[in-house]
Write a protein that holds these residues in place. Structure first.
Motif, PDB file in Angstrom:
ATOM      1  N   ALA A   7      -8.715   3.829  -3.802  1.00  0.00           N
ATOM      2  CA  ALA A   7      -7.609   4.502  -4.507  1.00  0.00           C
ATOM      3  C   ALA A   7      -6.514   3.499  -4.856  1.00  0.00           C
ATOM      4  N   PHE A   8      -6.209   2.609  -3.906  1.00  0.00           N
ATOM      5  CA  PHE A   8      -5.201   1.581  -4.133  1.00  0.00           C
ATOM      6  C   PHE A   8      -5.634   0.651  -5.268  1.00  0.00           C
ATOM      7  N   ASP A   9      -6.871   0.156  -5.212  1.00  0.00           N
ATOM      8  CA  ASP A   9      -7.378  -0.747  -6.251  1.00  0.00           C
ATOM      9  C   ASP A   9      -7.403  -0.073  -7.615  1.00  0.00           C
ATOM     10  N   ASN A  10      -7.845   1.185  -7.658  1.00  0.00           N
ATOM     11  CA  ASN A  10      -7.868   1.907  -8.938  1.00  0.00           C
ATOM     12  C   ASN A  10      -6.472   1.977  -9.539  1.00  0.00           C
ATOM     13  N   ALA A  11      -5.481   2.256  -8.699  1.00  0.00           N
ATOM     14  CA  ALA A  11      -4.099   2.345  -9.181  1.00  0.00           C
ATOM     15  C   ALA A  11      -3.608   0.986  -9.664  1.00  0.00           C
ATOM     16  N   LEU A  12      -3.755  -0.021  -8.833  1.00  0.00           N
ATOM     17  CA  LEU A  12      -3.242  -1.353  -9.155  1.00  0.00           C
ATOM     18  C   LEU A  12      -3.895  -1.914 -10.416  1.00  0.00           C
ATOM     19  N   PHE A  13      -5.209  -1.931 -10.436  1.00  0.00           N
ATOM     20  CA  PHE A  13      -5.921  -2.528 -11.569  1.00  0.00           C
ATOM     21  C   PHE A  13      -5.855  -1.646 -12.819  1.00  0.00           C
ATOM     22  N   GLY A  14      -5.812  -0.329 -12.617  1.00  0.00           N
ATOM     23  CA  GLY A  14      -5.727   0.589 -13.755  1.00  0.00           C
ATOM     24  C   GLY A  14      -4.402   0.483 -14.493  1.00  0.00           C
ATOM     25  N   VAL A  15      -3.312   0.474 -13.742  1.00  0.00           N
ATOM     26  CA  VAL A  15      -1.988   0.354 -14.371  1.00  0.00           C
ATOM     27  C   VAL A  15      -1.842  -1.023 -15.012  1.00  0.00           C
TER      28      VAL A  15
END
Length: 119
Positions: free
Chosen positions: A6-14
């Motif tokens: 969830a953290f990686d999805n948020a960081l890399f997605g934004v």
């Protein structure tokens, strides 16, 4: 889904979209009309997203989890405090640099791995 994912999805997605997600009213949004997503929104499958999640003045992730059993099941492996902190990091950030700082602090607080942005 787990906390790190969830953290990686948020960081890399934004990072990939190059901006924070704001509604036409200027509020943060899981999904905005242009397709941009908030931090938590990057972990929310399109088929589980509901417009009602962005209805009103900032529906928090804990409320969303209570609205829809399918969303709750999708995020079952995540600590709700981590999801809430991801949402706060996005929604409170003034810009992408601030978002990065908030995500790094979140990673430290929750023992997650922060990957610095490549220059």
């Amino acid at each position: 889904m787990d906390n790190q994912k969830a953290f990686d999805n948020a960081l890399f997605g934004v990072r990939a979209q190059g901006r924070l997600s704001k509604s036409s009213a200027g509020r943060c949004a899981y999904r905005e009309a242009s397709g941009a997503k908030c931090g938590v929104g990057h972990s929310m499958p399109d088929e589980l997203y509901d417009l009602g999640f962005d209805d009103g003045d900032g529906v928090n992730i804990k409320s969303v989890l209570g609205m829809d059993p399918a969303i709750a099941a999708h995020f079952a492996g995540c600590d709700t405090d981590v999801l809430d902190d991801i949402q706060i990091a996005h929604d409170s950030a003034s810009d992408l640099t601030d978002f990065e700082s908030r995500m790094q602090a979140l990673a430290d607080r929750h023992n997650l791995i922060y990957t610095p942005k490549q220059q």
